[in-house]
Design an enzyme around this catalytic site. Sequence first.
Site, PDB file in Angstrom:
ATOM      1  N   LYS A 164      20.329 -41.964  16.615  1.00 16.05           N
ATOM      2  CA  LYS A 164      19.957 -41.697  18.017  1.00 16.05           C
ATOM      3  C   LYS A 164      19.703 -43.025  18.730  1.00 16.05           C
ATOM      4  CE  LYS A 164      16.579 -38.933  20.616  1.00 16.05           C
ATOM      5  NZ  LYS A 164      15.517 -37.924  20.514  1.00 16.05           N
TER       6      LYS A 164
ATOM      7  N   SER B 145      16.282 -33.443  22.752  1.00 17.45           N
ATOM      8  CA  SER B 145      16.965 -34.596  23.300  1.00 17.45           C
ATOM      9  C   SER B 145      18.005 -35.221  22.364  1.00 17.45           C
ATOM     10  CB  SER B 145      15.940 -35.662  23.676  1.00 17.45           C
ATOM     11  OG  SER B 145      15.259 -36.150  22.543  1.00 17.45           O
TER      12      SER B 145
ATOM     13  N   SER C 204      12.969 -32.305  19.597  1.00 19.83           N
ATOM     14  CA  SER C 204      14.257 -32.978  19.816  1.00 19.83           C
ATOM     15  C   SER C 204      15.182 -33.063  18.611  1.00 19.83           C
ATOM     16  CB  SER C 204      14.024 -34.384  20.343  1.00 19.83           C
ATOM     17  OG  SER C 204      13.753 -34.302  21.708  1.00 19.83           O
TER      18      SER C 204
HETATM   19  N1  GLN Z   1      12.172 -31.142  25.097  1.00 20.90           N
HETATM   20  C1  GLN Z   1      11.148 -32.060  24.696  1.00 20.90           C
HETATM   21  C2  GLN Z   1      10.747 -32.920  25.871  1.00 20.90           C
HETATM   22  O1  GLN Z   1      11.514 -33.001  26.791  1.00 20.90           O
HETATM   23  C3  GLN Z   1      11.674 -32.848  23.543  1.00 20.90           C
HETATM   24  C4  GLN Z   1      11.115 -34.213  23.372  1.00 20.90           C
HETATM   25  C5  GLN Z   1      11.422 -34.853  22.071  1.00 20.90           C
HETATM   26  O2  GLN Z   1      11.206 -34.245  21.040  1.00 20.90           O
HETATM   27  N2  GLN Z   1      11.826 -36.101  22.131  1.00 20.90           N
HETATM   28  O3  GLN Z   1       9.696 -33.487  25.883  1.00 20.90           O
END
Ligand code: GLN
Length: 475
Positions: free
Chosen positions: A78, A153, A177
Amino acid sequence: MNLNELTIREAKDGLNKKDFTSVELTAACLDRIKKRDGEINAFITVCEDLAMKEAVRADETIERGEAWPLTGIPFAVKDAICTAGVRSTGASKILDNYVPPFDATVIKKIREQGAVLLGKNNCDAFGHGASNENSMYGPVRNPRNTKKVAGGSSGGSAAAVADNMCIFAVAEDTGGSIRQPASFCGVVGMRPSYGRNSRFGIMSMASSLDTVGPIAKSVDDVAFLMEIMAGNDKMDATTVSDAVPNYVEELKKGVKGLKIGVPKEYFELEGLNEEIKELTYKKIDILEKAGCKIKQVSLPYTKYAIAVYYIIVPSEDSSNLARLDGIRYGLRADANNLFDIYANSRADGFPEEVKRRILIGTYALSSGYYDAYYKKAQKVRTLIKNDFDEIFKKVDALITPTSPFSPFDLGEKIDNPLALYLADIMVSPAAVAGVPAMSVPAGENYSGLPIGAQIIGPRFREDLVLRIGKELEKN
Ligand code: GLN
């Protein structure tokens, strides 16, 4: 079968038996990326030359009979995770030109075991999002249906694994995420317990929730990667010094006799898609048939998790992202004075969602509001954590859906931040409580899109989560 479709275990076997070389395996992944990534957009950077060089070196190592656990296996990372000498943007233009001089600890560990770095995966900028549409490098498309989102994400990492562009990926999970995109793309993704894997070199989002974990094609592979990634690191004071279990060995114990809790709040949720509910119940039946005791349980404070999450995360975000000001690294906007350098660099370098969180977080932390928001959220967080502690005195693990809905259309929710925040409703509670959780494929909906089931375990019991995941994967 094409080489790029192999799991880690299969690829290792083939390399060791000399059925094929790492150069061939790596080339197969790079070919797949070339063929498919124009459409999927799972990568921001592909380091083809570096990967081929590392593959040649891996083949020499294997030739000498010195292979390490991941020698010659191609993987992706990532883009919110630092990789030495390879551009790491966090999917935000503010770091468009940033090349870290070091590897994040988990990446260092994986590369020391011989894995071949293919490139950096697209994601929502700095991990902010659930659809991968908050990337400044364009959205990621779901490999099963390119009109649909891949989740977020870590959408690029999940899509790259699902579409066989790499053998495995390393991603970050602050509030879902890893798990949510894994469920949307039909692969396995684990968020470890807070404190299990070092976050050194991960671009900090919300420091009291950030974790880093694997996305792979099988539970075996996830167990294998966790053994390599986990453990104490003096560069991350939150990591525990407990010995890392032999997760692969633990898998052999099976699930007979385990008590599995079915938390009613997750199944009674308004907006939970019926097909997803049915498929999750099918998985529960499988566990019952395999000798687990199934028990209805309740986590009464869980309903506050999303509200707590969306106070704590922007607050910590606003503080962490303050370092990106156009001065030390990254994009620097033209301006005549210092204030305008800060303001313009941040205005041009961050996407809308990142700015929204910085504003909300700054507000929640400001004097006069801190007690009403951040401090209060932390208190409720303790209640949520206590809920989990209590429940794990009665059951070994919990099972829930990973997402209340299946992959949605690109553009469907992007203008409604609240609708996107609700995508985290099943995955944020474990994050807020700091416990491990994993998404495993649970079948497909009527239109052939993947659905995931989530297994949640007590803190530092990734072994239990993996054992249950393995049983579900068999069926
Ligand atoms: N959907 C979550 C957010 O927007 C995911 C964040 C993450 O795990 N990086 O905060």
